[in-house]
Design a protein around this motif. Structure first.
Motif: not given
Length: 174
Positions: A94, A63, A96, A120, A116, A61, A87-89
Protein backbone atom coordinates in the motif's frame (compact mmCIF):
# COMPACT_ATOMS: atom_id res chain seq x y z
CA UNK A 1 37.62 37.52 1.52
CA UNK A 2 34.72 39.78 0.52
CA UNK A 3 33.58 37.19 -2.00
CA UNK A 4 33.41 34.48 0.70
CA UNK A 5 31.52 36.84 2.98
CA UNK A 6 28.89 37.56 0.28
CA UNK A 7 28.53 33.87 -0.58
CA UNK A 8 27.96 33.00 3.10
CA UNK A 9 25.55 35.92 3.47
CA UNK A 10 23.59 34.85 0.37
CA UNK A 11 23.41 31.28 1.65
CA UNK A 12 22.10 32.47 5.02
CA UNK A 13 19.47 34.67 3.38
CA UNK A 14 18.27 31.83 1.13
CA UNK A 15 18.15 29.49 4.14
CA UNK A 16 16.04 32.02 6.05
CA UNK A 17 13.67 32.50 3.10
CA UNK A 18 13.29 28.72 2.73
CA UNK A 19 12.62 28.35 6.48
CA UNK A 20 9.87 30.98 6.23
CA UNK A 21 8.43 29.32 3.12
CA UNK A 22 8.37 25.92 4.84
CA UNK A 23 6.59 27.44 7.83
CA UNK A 24 4.00 28.96 5.46
CA UNK A 25 3.56 25.54 3.81
CA UNK A 26 3.00 23.91 7.19
CA UNK A 27 0.38 26.54 8.05
CA UNK A 28 -1.36 25.98 4.69
CA UNK A 29 -1.25 22.21 5.26
CA UNK A 30 -2.81 22.52 8.71
CA UNK A 31 -5.47 24.92 7.39
CA UNK A 32 -6.34 22.53 4.54
CA UNK A 33 -6.65 19.60 6.95
CA UNK A 34 -8.84 21.69 9.24
CA UNK A 35 -11.08 22.60 6.28
CA UNK A 36 -11.29 18.92 5.28
CA UNK A 37 -12.15 17.84 8.83
CA UNK A 38 -14.79 20.58 9.10
CA UNK A 39 -16.22 19.61 5.69
CA UNK A 40 -15.57 23.09 4.30
CA UNK A 41 -14.15 21.78 1.00
CA UNK A 42 -15.88 20.00 -1.84
CA UNK A 43 -14.64 16.49 -2.60
CA UNK A 44 -14.34 14.75 -5.94
CA UNK A 45 -13.61 11.07 -5.51
CA UNK A 46 -12.19 8.79 -8.20
CA UNK A 47 -11.72 5.06 -7.87
CA UNK A 48 -9.59 3.20 -10.37
CA UNK A 49 -10.41 -0.45 -11.00
CA UNK A 50 -13.60 -0.20 -8.96
CA UNK A 51 -14.69 -3.59 -10.31
CA UNK A 52 -11.73 -5.27 -8.56
CA UNK A 53 -10.55 -7.19 -11.62
CA UNK A 54 -7.04 -8.58 -10.94
CA UNK A 55 -4.27 -6.76 -12.77
CA UNK A 56 -1.92 -8.89 -14.91
CA UNK A 57 1.21 -9.80 -12.96
CA UNK A 58 0.27 -8.03 -9.74
CA UNK A 59 -3.17 -9.27 -8.77
CA UNK A 60 -5.06 -6.75 -6.66
CA UNK A 61 -4.84 -3.20 -8.00
CA UNK A 62 -6.88 -0.33 -6.69
CA UNK A 63 -6.33 3.40 -6.54
CA UNK A 64 -8.57 5.96 -4.83
CA UNK A 65 -8.02 9.67 -5.42
CA UNK A 66 -9.74 12.38 -3.40
CA UNK A 67 -9.61 15.93 -4.78
CA UNK A 68 -10.43 18.56 -2.15
CA UNK A 69 -11.42 21.88 -3.66
CA UNK A 70 -13.26 25.15 -3.14
CA UNK A 71 -15.05 27.81 -5.12
CA UNK A 72 -13.17 31.05 -4.62
CA UNK A 73 -14.15 34.12 -6.67
CA UNK A 74 -11.08 36.00 -5.38
CA UNK A 75 -8.68 33.69 -7.26
CA UNK A 76 -7.90 33.54 -10.97
CA UNK A 77 -9.40 30.06 -11.04
CA UNK A 78 -12.89 30.00 -9.51
CA UNK A 79 -12.54 26.25 -8.88
CA UNK A 80 -9.41 25.94 -6.75
CA UNK A 81 -7.81 22.58 -6.03
CA UNK A 82 -6.51 22.68 -2.46
CA UNK A 83 -5.35 19.16 -1.66
CA UNK A 84 -5.20 15.64 -3.10
CA UNK A 85 -5.17 12.36 -1.17
CA UNK A 86 -4.29 9.17 -3.00
CA UNK A 87 -4.37 5.61 -1.67
CA UNK A 88 -2.97 2.88 -3.90
CA UNK A 89 -2.98 -0.88 -3.32
CA UNK A 90 -0.96 -3.23 -5.50
CA UNK A 91 -1.03 -6.82 -4.32
CA UNK A 92 0.07 -6.73 -0.66
CA UNK A 93 1.67 -3.27 -0.86
CA UNK A 94 0.00 0.00 0.00
CA UNK A 95 1.04 3.57 -0.70
CA UNK A 96 -0.55 6.76 0.58
CA UNK A 97 0.27 10.20 -0.77
CA UNK A 98 -0.87 13.80 -0.43
CA UNK A 99 -0.38 16.88 -2.58
CA UNK A 100 -0.99 20.44 -1.42
CA UNK A 101 -1.47 23.31 -3.87
CA UNK A 102 -1.19 27.06 -3.37
CA UNK A 103 -3.64 29.71 -4.63
CA UNK A 104 -1.82 29.79 -8.00
CA UNK A 105 -2.35 26.07 -8.57
CA UNK A 106 1.30 25.24 -7.88
CA UNK A 107 2.37 22.20 -5.90
CA UNK A 108 3.89 23.29 -2.59
CA UNK A 109 4.00 20.03 -0.64
CA UNK A 110 4.05 16.31 -1.35
CA UNK A 111 3.93 13.47 1.18
CA UNK A 112 4.30 9.75 0.54
CA UNK A 113 4.21 6.80 2.91
CA UNK A 114 4.66 3.19 1.88
CA UNK A 115 5.49 1.71 -1.46
CA UNK A 116 6.78 -1.54 -2.84
CA UNK A 117 9.34 -4.02 -1.58
CA UNK A 118 12.06 -2.38 0.49
CA UNK A 119 10.31 1.02 0.27
CA UNK A 120 7.12 -0.11 2.03
CA UNK A 121 8.07 1.56 5.34
CA UNK A 122 9.49 4.72 3.76
CA UNK A 123 8.07 8.15 4.56
CA UNK A 124 9.03 11.15 2.42
CA UNK A 125 8.11 14.84 2.35
CA UNK A 126 8.95 17.24 -0.49
CA UNK A 127 8.63 21.02 -0.08
CA UNK A 128 8.35 23.28 -3.14
CA UNK A 129 8.39 26.98 -3.89
CA UNK A 130 7.43 28.12 -7.39
CA UNK A 131 7.82 24.56 -8.75
CA UNK A 132 11.33 24.42 -7.25
CA UNK A 133 12.28 21.74 -4.72
CA UNK A 134 13.57 23.42 -1.56
CA UNK A 135 13.63 20.63 1.03
CA UNK A 136 13.24 16.88 1.37
CA UNK A 137 12.62 14.95 4.58
CA UNK A 138 13.18 11.25 4.07
CA UNK A 139 12.50 8.93 7.01
CA UNK A 140 13.17 11.82 9.39
CA UNK A 141 16.44 12.93 7.75
CA UNK A 142 16.37 16.54 6.47
CA UNK A 143 17.95 17.48 3.12
CA UNK A 144 18.10 21.25 2.51
CA UNK A 145 20.21 20.63 -0.60
CA UNK A 146 18.46 17.70 -2.29
CA UNK A 147 20.64 15.28 -4.25
CA UNK A 148 20.19 14.33 -7.90
CA UNK A 149 17.95 11.34 -7.19
CA UNK A 150 15.64 13.42 -4.97
CA UNK A 151 15.52 16.18 -7.58
CA UNK A 152 14.61 13.68 -10.31
CA UNK A 153 11.90 12.20 -8.10
CA UNK A 154 10.62 15.73 -7.43
CA UNK A 155 10.42 16.41 -11.19
CA UNK A 156 8.28 13.28 -11.64
CA UNK A 157 6.06 14.40 -8.74
CA UNK A 158 5.71 17.87 -10.28
CA UNK A 159 4.63 16.35 -13.60
CA UNK A 160 2.09 14.14 -11.82
CA UNK A 161 0.79 17.18 -9.90
CA UNK A 162 0.42 19.19 -13.12
CA UNK A 163 -1.44 16.29 -14.75
CA UNK A 164 -3.77 15.93 -11.74
CA UNK A 165 -4.42 19.67 -11.75
CA UNK A 166 -5.24 19.58 -15.49
CA UNK A 167 -7.58 16.63 -14.92
CA UNK A 168 -9.27 18.54 -12.09
CA UNK A 169 -9.76 21.56 -14.36
CA UNK A 170 -11.24 19.36 -17.11
CA UNK A 171 -13.62 17.62 -14.70
CA UNK A 172 -14.77 20.94 -13.25
CA UNK A 173 -15.01 23.01 -16.42
CA UNK A 174 -18.38 24.58 -17.14
Amino acid sequence: MKRIFFVVLAFLLISQIHAETIEEIREAYNKANEMINNQELYVTEMKINSSGIPFPGSGIYEKKVFLYWECNPELDDFYHLVKVHCRKTISAFEEYSEMLFNDKGQLIFFYRKGGYGENQDEETRFYFSGWELIRVIQNGEVFNSPDRSQTETAQAIIEEAKDLYKAFKIIHSD
